[in-house]
Design a protein around this motif. Structure first.
Motif, short mmCIF file in Angstrom:
data_model
loop_
_atom_site.label_atom_id
_atom_site.label_comp_id
_atom_site.label_asym_id
_atom_site.label_seq_id
_atom_site.Cartn_x
_atom_site.Cartn_y
_atom_site.Cartn_z
N ALA A 110 0.85 -1.20 0.00
CA ALA A 110 0.00 0.00 0.00
C ALA A 110 0.88 1.24 0.00
CB ALA A 110 -0.91 0.00 1.22
N ALA A 111 0.58 2.17 -0.88
CA ALA A 111 1.45 3.34 -1.06
C ALA A 111 1.39 4.30 0.13
CB ALA A 111 1.07 4.08 -2.34
N ILE A 112 0.23 4.38 0.79
CA ILE A 112 0.07 5.44 1.78
C ILE A 112 -0.25 4.90 3.18
CG2 ILE A 112 -0.38 7.49 0.38
CD1 ILE A 112 -3.24 6.73 0.17
N ILE A 113 0.62 4.04 3.68
CA ILE A 113 0.46 3.50 5.04
C ILE A 113 0.65 4.62 6.07
CG2 ILE A 113 1.50 1.98 6.78
CD1 ILE A 113 2.14 0.02 4.46
N PHE A 114 1.74 5.35 5.94
CA PHE A 114 2.07 6.38 6.94
C PHE A 114 1.18 7.61 6.79
CE2 PHE A 114 6.26 4.19 6.25
CZ PHE A 114 6.23 3.48 7.45
N GLU A 115 0.88 7.97 5.54
CA GLU A 115 0.07 9.17 5.29
C GLU A 115 -1.32 9.04 5.92
OE1 GLU A 115 3.04 9.02 1.89
OE2 GLU A 115 2.02 7.62 3.21
N HIS A 116 -1.82 7.80 5.98
CA HIS A 116 -3.15 7.58 6.57
C HIS A 116 -3.08 7.04 8.01
CE1 HIS A 116 -5.48 7.45 2.48
NE2 HIS A 116 -4.98 8.63 2.78
N ASN A 117 -1.87 7.12 8.58
CA ASN A 117 -1.66 6.66 9.97
C ASN A 117 -2.16 5.23 10.20
OD1 ASN A 117 -0.57 9.20 10.84
ND2 ASN A 117 -2.66 10.00 10.77
N LYS A 118 -1.77 4.33 9.27
CA LYS A 118 -2.21 2.93 9.34
C LYS A 118 -1.13 1.99 9.88
CE LYS A 118 -6.36 3.38 7.56
NZ LYS A 118 -7.54 3.14 8.40
N GLU A 119 -0.10 2.55 10.50
CA GLU A 119 1.01 1.71 10.99
C GLU A 119 0.53 0.60 11.91
OE1 GLU A 119 2.94 5.93 11.20
OE2 GLU A 119 0.93 5.12 10.93
N ALA A 120 -0.48 0.89 12.71
CA ALA A 120 -0.96 -0.08 13.70
C ALA A 120 -1.58 -1.33 13.06
CB ALA A 120 -1.99 0.57 14.63
N ASP A 121 -1.88 -1.25 11.76
CA ASP A 121 -2.47 -2.41 11.06
C ASP A 121 -1.43 -3.48 10.73
OD1 ASP A 121 -4.77 -0.94 11.14
OD2 ASP A 121 -4.90 -0.57 8.98
N PHE A 122 -0.14 -3.15 10.95
CA PHE A 122 0.93 -4.05 10.50
C PHE A 122 1.85 -4.46 11.64
CE2 PHE A 122 -0.40 -1.25 7.08
CZ PHE A 122 -0.68 -2.16 6.06
N ASP A 123 2.36 -5.69 11.54
CA ASP A 123 3.34 -6.16 12.51
C ASP A 123 4.74 -5.62 12.18
OD1 ASP A 123 1.74 -8.22 14.16
OD2 ASP A 123 1.23 -8.68 12.09
N SER A 167 9.92 2.80 9.63
CA SER A 167 9.89 1.43 9.10
C SER A 167 10.77 0.47 9.90
CB SER A 167 10.35 1.43 7.64
OG SER A 167 9.53 2.28 6.88
N HIS A 168 10.42 -0.81 9.83
CA HIS A 168 11.24 -1.85 10.45
C HIS A 168 12.36 -2.29 9.51
CE1 HIS A 168 7.24 -2.11 12.37
NE2 HIS A 168 7.93 -2.39 13.46
N PHE A 169 12.07 -2.24 8.20
CA PHE A 169 13.05 -2.67 7.19
C PHE A 169 13.05 -1.67 6.04
CE2 PHE A 169 11.21 -6.50 9.13
CZ PHE A 169 12.36 -7.15 9.59
N VAL A 170 14.23 -1.54 5.41
CA VAL A 170 14.34 -0.70 4.22
C VAL A 170 15.01 -1.52 3.13
CG1 VAL A 170 15.31 1.41 3.24
CG2 VAL A 170 14.54 1.40 5.61
N ILE A 171 14.41 -1.49 1.94
CA ILE A 171 15.01 -2.17 0.79
C ILE A 171 15.31 -1.10 -0.27
CG2 ILE A 171 14.55 -3.74 -1.15
CD1 ILE A 171 13.02 -5.51 0.88
#
Length: 199
Positions: A110-123, A167-171
């Motif tokens: 999803a392109a806009i995880i942080f912009e929509h404050n959706k971090e809590a949806d992910f481990d 982020s937890h990881f960066v590629i």
């Protein structure tokens, strides 16, 4: 089920990274693609979008993308209203999809995880980055778009620096072979962390 978010700015190469995860038998859910399908398939979404944009929102049962894009461009509140219609349906669809998967974890791109404050949806969250000139060139080739238009999109998105901090990881996706190796390494770390969570 562990859910890993995959995000990054336009032209960073999220799809390339997603495909490398698929090679490792990790199921990937591309939120934008599923949203587009639901906009055509779902009678509820269709009805609400026609109520929002008018009858020109669809032509021959297909989403009238140029018309909707022009509406959104001239009035940003349209985008918020459209997202309020579509995003909850995509979230519900993702939950149903996730229940069918048998892997250790799944990826939601999803392109806009942080912009929509959706971090809590992910481990865990992975951000894909790439050299700015490379990103612009990729999008010019892919979308047949102008450099100035792409630059304005990039300037409107959250910066890589901000995304990386959260982020937890960066590629870094500047070289395909190197990118594949980073995906394999990230995959192994995620599996190890899941194992630790279970113990």
């Amino acid at each position: 089920m562990i859910v890993v978010g995959l995000t990054g700015g336009i032209g960073s190469g999220k799809t390339t990274v997603a495909n490398f995860f698929k090679e490792l038998n990790i199921p990937v859910y591309i939120a934008d693609d599923e949203a587009k399908k639901l906009m055509v398939r779902s009678k509820v979404i269709k009805r609400q979008l026609i109520a929002l944009f008018g009858d020109d929102a669809y032509i021959d049962n297909e989403l009238n993308k140029p018309f909707i894009a022009s509406k959104i461009f001239s009035d940003k509140t349209y985008l918020q209203q459209m997202n309020a219609i579509v995003h909850p349906k995509v979230a519900a669809h993702f939950k149903r999809w996730m229940k069918k998967q048998k892997s250790e974890y799944v990826i939601k791109e999803a392109a806009i995880i942080f912009e929509h404050n959706k971090e809590a949806d992910f481990d865990f969250i992975i951000t894909v980055t790439a050299n700015l000139d490379e990103r612009i060139n990729r999008v010019i080739k892919r979308d047949n778009s102008s450099k100035s238009k792409i630059e304005s999109i990039i300037n409107n998105q959250m910066s890589d620096e901000e995304k990386v901090k959260k982020s937890h990881f960066v590629i870094t996706n500047d070289n395909l072979e190197d990118t594949r190796n980073q995906v394999i390494k990230t995959h192994q770390i995620i599996l190890k962390r899941i194992k630790n969570l279970k113990n």
